[in-house]
Design a protein around this motif. Sequence first.
Motif, short mmCIF file in Angstrom:
data_model
loop_
_atom_site.label_atom_id
_atom_site.label_comp_id
_atom_site.label_asym_id
_atom_site.label_seq_id
_atom_site.Cartn_x
_atom_site.Cartn_y
_atom_site.Cartn_z
N PRO A 90 -6.40 6.56 -18.41
CA PRO A 90 -7.87 5.60 -18.18
C PRO A 90 -7.96 4.29 -20.25
CG PRO A 90 -8.09 7.46 -18.12
CD PRO A 90 -6.28 7.47 -18.42
N ALA A 91 -7.05 4.70 -20.96
CA ALA A 91 -7.11 4.41 -22.34
C ALA A 91 -6.39 2.49 -22.48
CB ALA A 91 -6.16 4.57 -23.63
N ASP A 92 -5.76 2.35 -20.87
CA ASP A 92 -5.06 0.76 -20.78
C ASP A 92 -6.27 0.34 -20.09
OD1 ASP A 92 -2.76 1.09 -21.71
OD2 ASP A 92 -2.45 2.84 -20.72
N LEU A 93 -7.11 0.52 -19.51
CA LEU A 93 -8.00 0.15 -18.67
C LEU A 93 -8.37 -1.46 -19.53
CD1 LEU A 93 -10.53 2.11 -17.20
CD2 LEU A 93 -9.25 0.44 -16.09
N LEU A 94 -8.37 -2.65 -19.23
CA LEU A 94 -8.72 -4.00 -20.35
C LEU A 94 -9.94 -3.82 -20.42
CD1 LEU A 94 -6.55 -6.82 -18.72
CD2 LEU A 94 -6.20 -6.24 -21.32
N PRO A 95 -10.53 -4.62 -21.76
CA PRO A 95 -11.66 -4.17 -22.47
C PRO A 95 -12.74 -4.70 -22.09
CG PRO A 95 -10.03 -5.51 -24.06
CD PRO A 95 -9.79 -5.01 -22.70
N GLY A 96 -13.91 -3.68 -21.42
CA GLY A 96 -14.82 -3.91 -20.82
C GLY A 96 -15.20 -3.84 -19.22
N VAL A 97 -13.56 -3.30 -18.76
CA VAL A 97 -13.27 -3.71 -17.33
C VAL A 97 -14.52 -2.12 -16.83
CG1 VAL A 97 -12.06 -2.72 -15.97
CG2 VAL A 97 -11.49 -3.96 -16.59
N LYS A 98 -14.13 -0.70 -17.70
CA LYS A 98 -15.14 0.42 -16.79
C LYS A 98 -16.06 0.20 -16.62
CE LYS A 98 -15.23 5.20 -16.40
NZ LYS A 98 -15.17 5.51 -14.96
N GLU A 99 -17.12 -0.25 -17.74
CA GLU A 99 -18.14 -0.57 -18.10
C GLU A 99 -19.04 -1.42 -17.33
OE1 GLU A 99 -16.22 -0.69 -20.67
OE2 GLU A 99 -16.75 0.75 -22.12
N PHE A 100 -18.20 -2.50 -16.55
CA PHE A 100 -18.12 -3.30 -15.71
C PHE A 100 -18.17 -2.62 -14.28
CE2 PHE A 100 -17.50 -6.81 -12.51
CZ PHE A 100 -18.84 -7.93 -13.57
N LEU A 101 -17.51 -1.51 -14.22
CA LEU A 101 -17.06 -0.38 -12.87
C LEU A 101 -18.60 0.53 -12.40
CD1 LEU A 101 -13.09 -0.49 -12.80
CD2 LEU A 101 -14.62 -1.59 -11.01
N ILE A 123 -1.77 2.38 -9.42
CA ILE A 123 -2.02 1.97 -10.96
C ILE A 123 -2.70 3.08 -11.32
CG2 ILE A 123 -2.74 0.23 -12.71
CD1 ILE A 123 0.77 -0.87 -11.07
N LEU A 124 -4.30 1.69 -9.72
CA LEU A 124 -5.36 2.32 -9.96
C LEU A 124 -6.02 4.05 -10.63
CD1 LEU A 124 -7.47 0.29 -7.54
CD2 LEU A 124 -6.99 0.14 -10.00
N GLU A 125 -4.79 5.37 -9.93
CA GLU A 125 -4.52 6.60 -9.90
C GLU A 125 -4.76 6.82 -11.97
OE1 GLU A 125 -6.47 9.32 -8.33
OE2 GLU A 125 -4.32 8.54 -6.56
N LYS A 126 -3.27 6.31 -12.38
CA LYS A 126 -3.34 6.30 -13.46
C LYS A 126 -4.70 5.88 -14.34
CE LYS A 126 0.54 7.13 -14.89
NZ LYS A 126 1.21 8.87 -15.43
N LEU A 127 -5.26 5.14 -14.14
CA LEU A 127 -6.28 4.81 -15.12
C LEU A 127 -7.49 5.51 -14.89
CD1 LEU A 127 -5.85 0.80 -14.25
CD2 LEU A 127 -4.71 2.33 -16.21
N GLY A 128 -7.02 5.93 -13.83
CA GLY A 128 -8.55 6.89 -13.50
C GLY A 128 -9.93 6.62 -13.18
N VAL A 129 -9.21 4.99 -12.18
CA VAL A 129 -10.81 4.04 -12.00
C VAL A 129 -10.59 4.14 -10.10
CG1 VAL A 129 -11.12 3.02 -13.24
CG2 VAL A 129 -9.30 1.67 -12.47
N LYS A 130 -9.45 4.74 -9.80
CA LYS A 130 -9.22 4.36 -7.78
C LYS A 130 -10.73 4.93 -6.66
CE LYS A 130 -6.00 5.33 -4.43
NZ LYS A 130 -5.84 6.60 -3.61
#
Length: 216
Positions: A90-101, A123-130
């Motif tokens: 999840p640390a590889d999400l680009l800046p602001g993506v998690k907050e935006f979602l 990829i979305l699974e690895k990033l924790g946002v699927k």
Amino acid sequence: MKKGFIFDLDGVITDTAKYHFIAWRDLGTEIGVDVDLKFNEQLKGISRMDSLDRILAHGGKENDFTLDQKEALAAKKNTHYVELLQSLTPADLLPGVKEFLDQASTKGVPCAIASASKNAPFILEKLGVKDQFAGIVDPATLHKGKPDPEIFIKAAELLNIQPEEAVGFEDAQAGIDGIKACNMYAVGVLSGEPLHGADLTCHELTELNMDELLQK
Ligand code: BG6
Ligand code: MG
């Protein structure tokens, strides 16, 4: 009033564009084609096989391989690419993506993924946002890739909205062209090369005001 957000993946949600580049560059070295960063821009948003065709044409080798050999080359690139993806967190999400979602979820605005990548669910699974996406377009179902608008039209369908009711986010010119071809509002996420035809551009999602975007 906009009713949904449609995201490209590579270069918008996470910076996997650099791993695509490494994997194509190394394959290029093997077959004697120089894939540099500038040429790599032309591969963004383009499907795996179409990317290989562009690389072969770039090196004047478009007639040197059979279809079976090309499929083997594309599979080899993907194996290397997937190896590079193993370390994603999840640390590889680009800046602001998690907050935006999270903000979209709070406001009840659904999100979908319109990516040419067959690796998108992984990829979305690895990033924790699927789970934050109501839909992911399966690129295997498409007749035409970006810049054709088909993938963005399908993503809007998954959200049960019209293309003009959505905001699309893209880092590639082919993607911006596809978004505009179906009258969707286009946000260009800049990573170096300029993007032509976007309604709005930013360097990262932290720069955006969601309420203003929804009013577009
Ligand atoms: C797009 C990338 O998102 O996906 C392209 O911008 C890539 O560079 C394409 O070729 C296909 O990805 P994959 O993971 O199916 O090889
Ligand atoms: Mg992209």
